[in-house]
Structure formats: C-alpha cells, structure tokens
Scaffold this motif. Structure first.
Motif, PDB file in Angstrom:
ATOM      1  N   UNK A   1       0.898  -1.042   0.061  1.00 47.58           N
ATOM      2  CA  UNK A   1       0.094  -0.066  -0.326  1.00 47.58           C
ATOM      3  C   UNK A   1       0.934   1.035   0.154  1.00 47.58           C
TER       4      UNK A   1
ATOM      5  N   UNK B   1       4.115   1.306  -1.008  1.00 44.46           N
ATOM      6  CA  UNK B   1       4.699   1.430  -2.084  1.00 44.46           C
ATOM      7  C   UNK B   1       4.283   1.957  -3.501  1.00 44.46           C
ATOM      8  N   UNK B   2       3.216   1.477  -3.277  1.00 47.21           N
ATOM      9  CA  UNK B   2       1.500   1.915  -4.710  1.00 47.21           C
ATOM     10  C   UNK B   2       1.527   3.689  -4.715  1.00 47.21           C
ATOM     11  N   UNK B   3       0.846   3.466  -2.699  1.00 46.21           N
ATOM     12  CA  UNK B   3       0.611   5.046  -2.512  1.00 46.21           C
ATOM     13  C   UNK B   3       1.858   6.032  -3.276  1.00 46.21           C
TER      14      UNK B   3
ATOM     15  N   UNK C   1       4.165   5.984  -5.344  1.00 44.16           N
ATOM     16  CA  UNK C   1       3.748   5.934  -6.149  1.00 44.16           C
ATOM     17  C   UNK C   1       2.357   6.290  -7.326  1.00 44.16           C
TER      18      UNK C   1
END
Lengths: 99, 233
Positions: free
Chosen positions: B222, B224-226, B228
């Motif tokens: 979460x 990491x994707x946030x 990115x």
C-alpha cells in the motif's frame, strides 16, 4: 502405515494450502486489477520478507543480530545466497559458543 | 515477447539457483520430521504431509497441535491461516504464470513457496520469464524439503537440538539473504519500513499463524503504490 484421521488432516492441510497458492492468482486474473493494485504487487515481495525478518530480529538477541548482519554483508559482497546463509549461521554459532 | 515460456534449460537454471537456498530450508525440514516422529506420525505420513502441503511454518504449527485422532479442522485452518500470504505471491508472479496453462501452470502454483518466489522475482527483474525457471526452483526446493523432513523423522528424537540452537538460525538467515536481491533501490526504503512497523505489533498480538507476514506485505504494498501514485501525478 497411514492412519485414516491423519490422512484426513493431511489432505485438509494440502487442500487449504493449494487454495491459498492458486486462489490468489485466479482471483487476480478474474478481477482485472487496477494500476494501483499492479503497483502494489511490485512492493509485495520485499515487504513480505521484511515481515518475516523484522519480528524475528526484534525477538532475537545478539546472536541473531550478528548472524543477520553477517548474512547481509556476505550476500551483498559475494552475490551468493548459499555462502551468505553459511556465513550468517556460522557467525551466529560463534556468538552462541562465546557466551 | 517472443522468449520461450517454459524450457528445460530454464528448469535447470531454476533448480541450480534454488539449491543455494535449500541450505536455509534444511534445519526447518529436520524440525518438521522430528516433530512428526514425536507426535507418532509414520514415515509415510510425514512424507505425505511434506510432499502435499510443502509449507514449513504451517506444518510446524499443525504438528504442534496434533492429537489422536488427528485434528482435521484445526490443522486445515492452521494451514490456511499460515499460508494465506501465498495468495499474494501468485498475483505478483502473474507475468510468468499468464503465459502458462495446464500442468505447467498448476505445477507452478502447487510448488509455489517463499524461497522460489523470491528468486523468481529477483531473476524476473533481470529479464527471466521462463516458466521452467520457476518450476525448476520450486521442484528442487520440494525435493530438498521432502528429503530433509524424512531425514528428520528417521533421526527422530535422537537428534534434538535445543530451542535457540544456532542451527535454527539458518532458516532466518535464508530469509535475510533473500532480502538482498529483492532490494531495488531507495524507493523500497519507506515501504520496507512500513512493513516492519506493521509486522512488529501484529507478531506480538497474534504470535500464531503468519498474520504479521501478510500484514507486512499488504502495508508495504500500500505504501509503495501510494508513493508511486503521488510521484506519478
């Protein structure tokens, strides 16, 4: 020799585990993931192993810390995982013997 | 992509790479065998369990609560709870699995295991996409796992290293060593920190099962994707 209830429990475990292994993948394929979910999966592998290691190191003592540091450094320098595991375990053993 | 999706050469590459990690599996497998012998499971039952379940932590947890007659529901649930983390591995391996079908797909799913998964992810970043690599890595680990748990059963209670013996550190060392090829660069730092920050309290609150691993994987993903998504804006 295989006893009936043992067999049933082993088969139950095997089915539950296969459901985990295959279920995630087929669910992912069926759901057509968003870009956010795809980005998330890129971070899952590293985070998953951090999840293994962090609590074990927090619960461990100097033996585990020295062993982990030796493992990290050896793998980084040699690029070889087997050598890293051996060096880390040997270092942990030395600390254990020294105490 | 035109690269072959499943080759014998890939199988051999994977098998060779994963034998390096098998050293970390060995003490764990021995423990499973010793535990199984202690609970009165026969050699055949031990082999059947290791061969069909092929997931160390769940086997240890289930054997810990083994009774006679065997606790079918409790053992199955323990396996599910500990191995739920694997539900996240299949999707992460989608670029490999999407190109496979039939026994090649199901074989890879059946042999999916932490060490092979980490190797495949690390090699995949260098361009490896051969389903045979994944299969070879899993198969070699499966053979090592079966051999070690059977050896543990044969040694039975004669070999009983005390808890905290440094031999068991090899299992942790294997996971530590796999972090090195998984590290991609500075953008991994915050997600990894988040994973550790979540894993620590969860491991304390729920020491049985592997909820902390699942929680760490989700938290790291979460964050990491946030990050990115924010960078992309």
């Amino acid at each position: 020799m295989i006893e009936a209830s043992n067999l049933a429990a082993i088969l139950g475990m095997a089915l539950a585990t296969l459901a985990c292994r295959a279920g995630g993948y087929f669910l992912f394929r069926a759901l057509r993931p968003t870009p956010f979910l795809r980005a998330m999966l890129g971070y899952v592998p590293g985070a998953l192993f951090v999840g293994y290691v962090a609590p074990a190191l927090a619960a461990g003592g100097i033996k585990e810390w020295v062993g982990a540091a030796a493992t990290l450094i050896t793998v980084r320098v040699s690029g070889n995982i087997a050598i890293g595991i051996a060096a880390g375990t040997a270092s942990a053993w030395l600390v254990w013997l020294a105490r | 992509m035109s690269a072959p999706s499943f080759t014998a050469a890939g199988f051999l590459r994977g098998a060779r790479r994963s034998l390096a990690v098998a050293a970390g599996l060995a003490p764990f497998g021995l423990v499973v065998g010793v535990l199984a012998a202690g609970k009165g499971l026969s050699l055949a039952e031990t082999g059947l369990m290791s061969g069909l379940v092929f997931a160390g932590a769940s086997q240890i947890l289930a054997l810990d609560l083994w009774t006679h007659p065997a606790p079918v529901l409790a053992a199955s649930f323990a396996a599910f709870a500990v191995n739920l983390r694997m539900a996240l591995m299949g999707p992460a391996l989608a670029p490999w699995l999407e190109r496979l079908a039939g026994w090649r797909l199901w074989g890879n799913l059946f042999l999916l295991v932490d060490h092979g998964f980490a190797l495949a992810i690390a090699e995949g970043r260098r361009g490896e996409r051969d389903g045979g690599f994944l299969f070879g890595a899993g198969f070699a680990l499966w053979c090592a796992w079966l051999a070690c748990s059977l050896a543990g059963h044969l040694l039975g209670t004669t070999l009983h290293p005390p808890r905290g013996h440094p031999l068991f550190f090899a299992a942790l060392a294997a996971f530590v060593s796999l972090l090195v090829p998984l590290w991609r660069g500075r953008h991994d730092a915050l997600p990894w920190l988040a994973a550790a920050a979540v894993a620590l309290p969860v491991a304390r609150l729920a020491p049985h099962g592997a909820w902390h691993v699942l929680a760490a994987a989700l938290a790291g993903g979460l964050v990491g994707a946030g990050l990115e998504t924010r960078r992309g804006r």
